[in-house]
Scaffold this motif. Structure first.
Motif, PDB file in Angstrom:
ATOM      1  N   UNK A  27       0.842  -1.193   0.000  1.00  0.00           N
ATOM      2  CA  UNK A  27       0.000   0.000   0.000  1.00  0.00           C
ATOM      3  C   UNK A  27       0.882   1.250   0.000  1.00  0.00           C
ATOM      4  N   UNK A  28       0.401   2.279  -0.690  1.00  0.00           N
ATOM      5  CA  UNK A  28       1.167   3.517  -0.833  1.00  0.00           C
ATOM      6  C   UNK A  28       0.305   4.720  -0.535  1.00  0.00           C
ATOM      7  N   UNK A  29       0.929   5.722   0.092  1.00  0.00           N
ATOM      8  CA  UNK A  29       0.288   7.011   0.236  1.00  0.00           C
ATOM      9  C   UNK A  29       0.496   7.841  -1.017  1.00  0.00           C
ATOM     10  N   UNK A  30      -0.030   9.044  -1.010  1.00  0.00           N
ATOM     11  CA  UNK A  30      -0.046   9.865  -2.224  1.00  0.00           C
ATOM     12  C   UNK A  30       1.222  10.678  -2.417  1.00  0.00           C
ATOM     13  N   UNK A  31       2.091  10.765  -1.444  1.00  0.00           N
ATOM     14  CA  UNK A  31       3.324  11.520  -1.593  1.00  0.00           C
ATOM     15  C   UNK A  31       3.207  12.948  -1.088  1.00  0.00           C
ATOM     16  N   UNK A  32       4.320  13.458  -0.587  1.00  0.00           N
ATOM     17  CA  UNK A  32       4.389  14.846  -0.141  1.00  0.00           C
ATOM     18  C   UNK A  32       5.706  15.437  -0.637  1.00  0.00           C
ATOM     19  N   UNK A  33       5.640  16.633  -1.190  1.00  0.00           N
ATOM     20  CA  UNK A  33       6.810  17.250  -1.821  1.00  0.00           C
ATOM     21  C   UNK A  33       7.717  17.880  -0.773  1.00  0.00           C
ATOM     22  N   UNK A  34       8.993  17.567  -0.869  1.00  0.00           N
ATOM     23  CA  UNK A  34      10.024  18.204  -0.050  1.00  0.00           C
ATOM     24  C   UNK A  34      10.981  18.920  -0.989  1.00  0.00           C
ATOM     25  N   UNK A  35      11.168  20.204  -0.766  1.00  0.00           N
ATOM     26  CA  UNK A  35      12.074  20.994  -1.577  1.00  0.00           C
ATOM     27  C   UNK A  35      13.070  21.683  -0.654  1.00  0.00           C
ATOM     28  N   UNK A  36      14.341  21.446  -0.911  1.00  0.00           N
ATOM     29  CA  UNK A  36      15.401  22.031  -0.109  1.00  0.00           C
ATOM     30  C   UNK A  36      16.178  23.002  -0.984  1.00  0.00           C
ATOM     31  N   UNK A  37      16.188  24.260  -0.610  1.00  0.00           N
ATOM     32  CA  UNK A  37      16.878  25.278  -1.391  1.00  0.00           C
ATOM     33  C   UNK A  37      18.297  25.469  -0.870  1.00  0.00           C
ATOM     34  N   UNK A  38      19.170  25.817  -1.781  1.00  0.00           N
ATOM     35  CA  UNK A  38      20.583  25.990  -1.393  1.00  0.00           C
ATOM     36  C   UNK A  38      20.878  27.412  -0.962  1.00  0.00           C
TER      37      UNK A  38
END
Length: 123
Positions: free
Chosen positions: A112-123
């Motif tokens: 089973x899988x969830x829908x995903x959540x976006x992680x964005x790391x800026x430099x």
């Protein structure tokens, strides 16, 4: 088992985020839960996993020492605390449940899988 991932966002390099995976269904607390991530045009990669009784946790080399996986079976939730984030951690993060078996790093073995959540790391 139904899974809902949350907690992603935009953070500067060196910052922290805590992802949550809320589960429902009878078998969530007895399932192994894994976190995977997928950047654009790349395959989905293992990040961390935790067995049902909190007795064993596993990490990808890129996550070890920076990320911590934990679970609260009473709340049907698994957490991924991510510290010292780097731009290369940018990806969509998915949580997944595996109801049987012990292999934790193969995404194809999770049921089973969830829908995903976006992680964005800026430099």
């Amino acid at each position: 088992v139904q899974l809902q991932a949350s907690g992603g966002g935009l953070v500067q390099a060196g910052g922290s985020l805590r992802l949550s995976c809320a589960g429902s269904g009878r078998t969530f607390s007895s399932s192994m839960i894994g976190w995977f991530r997928q950047a654009p045009a790349t395959e989905r990669l293992f990040v961390a996993a935790i067995r049902r009784n909190n007795d064993s946790t596993y990490y990808a080399p890129s996550a070890k020492g920076r990320f911590t996986i934990s679970r609260d079976n009473a709340e049907n939730t698994v957490y991924l605390q991510m510290n010292s984030l780097k731009p290369e951690d940018t990806a969509v993060y998915y949580c997944a449940a595996r109801t049987r078996g012990s292999t934790y790093y193969e995404s194809r073995l999770y049921d089973y899988w969830g829908q995903g959540t976006q992680v964005t790391v800026s430099s």
